[in-house]
Every structure is written in structure tokens, then in C-alpha cells.
Design an enzyme around this catalytic site. Sequence first.
Site, PDB file in Angstrom:
ATOM      1  N   LYS A  52     -92.412  51.547  12.477  1.00  0.00           N
ATOM      2  CA  LYS A  52     -93.109  50.360  11.762  1.00  0.00           C
ATOM      3  C   LYS A  52     -93.007  49.082  12.690  1.00  0.00           C
ATOM      4  O   LYS A  52     -94.193  48.330  13.080  1.00  0.00           O
ATOM      5  CB  LYS A  52     -92.637  49.967  10.388  1.00  0.00           C
ATOM      6  N   GLN A  96     -87.717  49.587   2.994  1.00  0.00           N
ATOM      7  CA  GLN A  96     -87.879  51.085   3.016  1.00  0.00           C
ATOM      8  C   GLN A  96     -87.194  51.955   2.179  1.00  0.00           C
ATOM      9  O   GLN A  96     -86.021  51.715   1.877  1.00  0.00           O
ATOM     10  CB  GLN A  96     -87.162  51.421   4.772  1.00  0.00           C
ATOM     11  N   ASP A 119     -96.671  47.478   0.831  1.00  0.00           N
ATOM     12  CA  ASP A 119     -96.805  48.865   0.563  1.00  0.00           C
ATOM     13  C   ASP A 119     -97.518  49.153  -0.775  1.00  0.00           C
ATOM     14  O   ASP A 119     -97.970  50.304  -1.198  1.00  0.00           O
ATOM     15  CB  ASP A 119     -95.295  49.532   0.268  1.00  0.00           C
TER      16      ASP A 119
END
Length: 287
Positions: A52, A96, A119
Site C-alpha cells: 500500500k 491494517q 477501507d
Amino acid sequence: MAILIDGKKVAADILADASEKTKELKAQGKEVSLAVIIVGNNPASRVYVNNKEKDCANCGIRSIEYALDENTTQEELEALINKLNNDDSVDGILCQLPLPKHLDEKIVIESISPDKDVDAFHPINTGKIMSGDYNLLPCTPAGVMELLKAYDIDATGKHCVVIGRSNIVGKPMAMLLLHKNGTVSICHSRTKDLAEMTKQADILVVAIGKAKFVTGDMVKEGAVVIDVGMDRDENGKLCGDVDFDSVEPKASYITPVPGGVGPMTRAILMQNAVTAAKISLSKKVVK
Ligand code: NAP
């Protein structure tokens, strides 16, 4: 023979667009920035975070990593997220997953500001998917929709069968297909006679997490088959939830694994970071 849906190519186009928009925002004095939180030493999480950050660098997006100790407390993690929520120079926040077991993922997800939730896991963002009034979409289902768009595959009136009902993939996937006027069925581990359902699919999206689970005899001639799965076969080789060799001859379009949905998930994250920056900018204008 099916047409192979090239996720790498579509993802590259999306990344190029994200880079372009990042440049445009910079010209307006807005640097796109993404805070990436990783807790503990999970090796898979480290690989995902590194990727990422690499994508951010390639798009000109500033990534700020917060690597926290395995023993970080819930209070410490929430305090960091709260600080980032209130920091105008941070547009997107990503934590994460999975988190170490002593941390409550649900509370962590809910503590991220919905406007910075790249997200799109926050209940406000998942709720917005229901109404069709959204800014930020979860990366994987949004990536699948971009693949369909890129190949002019219209869901209107089609029977779209989604296998899997996770909050991250299956459920939002079904809702996005519904918004595109598909007639949607959602299947899961309790579905009776799964093959009877999948054989009806004009568009079949498979997100189960079981290597090569969907076989040719479960698929209708001419179906579009999207394989979200990321599994390992008996030889440890990366493969999907779809048995490519038996399904491909029957499908009209199919995504490979790797090179199908995976690159899209990464690309949409960058798109979401740009969207979060635009949201942040629009708020500043209003102030
Ligand atoms: P998940 O949370 O484990 O959900 C799996 C779903 O599959 C559940 O709804 C489960 O049903 C259903 N299922 C399991 N066994 C089944 C069976 N025998 N028949 C029918 N349905 C069954 O997984 P996920 O997070 O959605 O991920 C699914 C797959 O996509 C995994 O391989 C994951 O690695 C992959 N993935 C890939 C990307 C990417 O970027 N390519 C991104 C995210 C996920 P129940 O609800 O009844 O248990």
C-alpha cells in the site's frame, strides 16, 4: 474460450487516474495523505502495508506509517486514531486488519472518521451502500464493479449470483450489483444446492476462500465469472476460489488469479485516498 479480464491493466488505468488527480489537488495546495496503522508483527500484514505504501509513493500520495507494538492497548490505538481524525493534514486512515486478538476490531473500525475511512468499513459507510448514496466504497467490491465497467458488462436484468456474504466482500458486492439493476442472489455456507444457484448465474462472483471450489459443472455456458478468492493450491501456488481450467471453457469472461481482482483492490484504495482528500478539501471550503 473466455475473454480474460485483465485486472492489471484496468488497475493501472485507475492508478494513473489517481496520480493525475493527486497532482491536480497538489496544484490546489492539497497534498493527498494516507495514515497507515499496523499493530504487531503479522508477516502478511507487513506485506500488505508495504504494498500500500509503494502504491502511495507511485501515485504521489504521502503515506505516514504508524507501526505499533504488538502489546498496544485498545486505549492507545483509539487515542492515535482520534488524533489522526482531528488532523487536517491526514485525509485517509487505514488500520491494517487483522489486529492482535486483545484488540476489538469493531470498536477500532467505528472509531475512524467515516470521511477518512478509506477501507469503507465504518457502519456509516456500509449503511450508505444500502441507499446508494456513497463516497467511499470497500475496495474489493468496488474493484469488481470497475472491472465489469471496463469490459462493458452490464448487470441490468442479469441474474447475478454472489457466493459469500462477508461484510467486506459479499454483502457490499451484492448491493453494488443491485444498484446496477442486476437481479441478485447471495449464497453462503448454508445455501442448499449451491450448484443449482450458480448454474443460473449470468454473472457469478465468487468470494468464499476455498481453493478451486467452483468447478465447470457449476457454471452456465456464457457466464461472466469473477473470482475474488486468494488461496493456495495443493502445491502452494496462488489460485482462486474458481477452478480456472474447468470453468474457463464455459465462461464468456473470467478473471484470472493472480492478475484479476487483486490488483483492483489495491488500485481502489488509492482512488479512495483521493476521494477522502476531496472530502477534506470540500469541508475546508465550507468552513
Ligand atoms: P470470509 O469472511 O471468510 O467469507 C467467506 C464466505 O464464504 C462466507 O460468507 C461463507 O459463508 C462463504 N462460504 C464458505 N464456505 C462455503 C461453501 N462451502 N459454500 C458456500 N459458501 C461458503 O471471506 P472474505 O473476506 O469475504 O474473502 C473471501 C475470499 O476472497 C478469500 O479467499 C479472500 O482471501 C479473498 N479476498 C480477496 C481480495 C482480493 O483483493 N482479491 C480481497 C478480499 C478477500 P457463511 O457466511 O455461511 O460462513
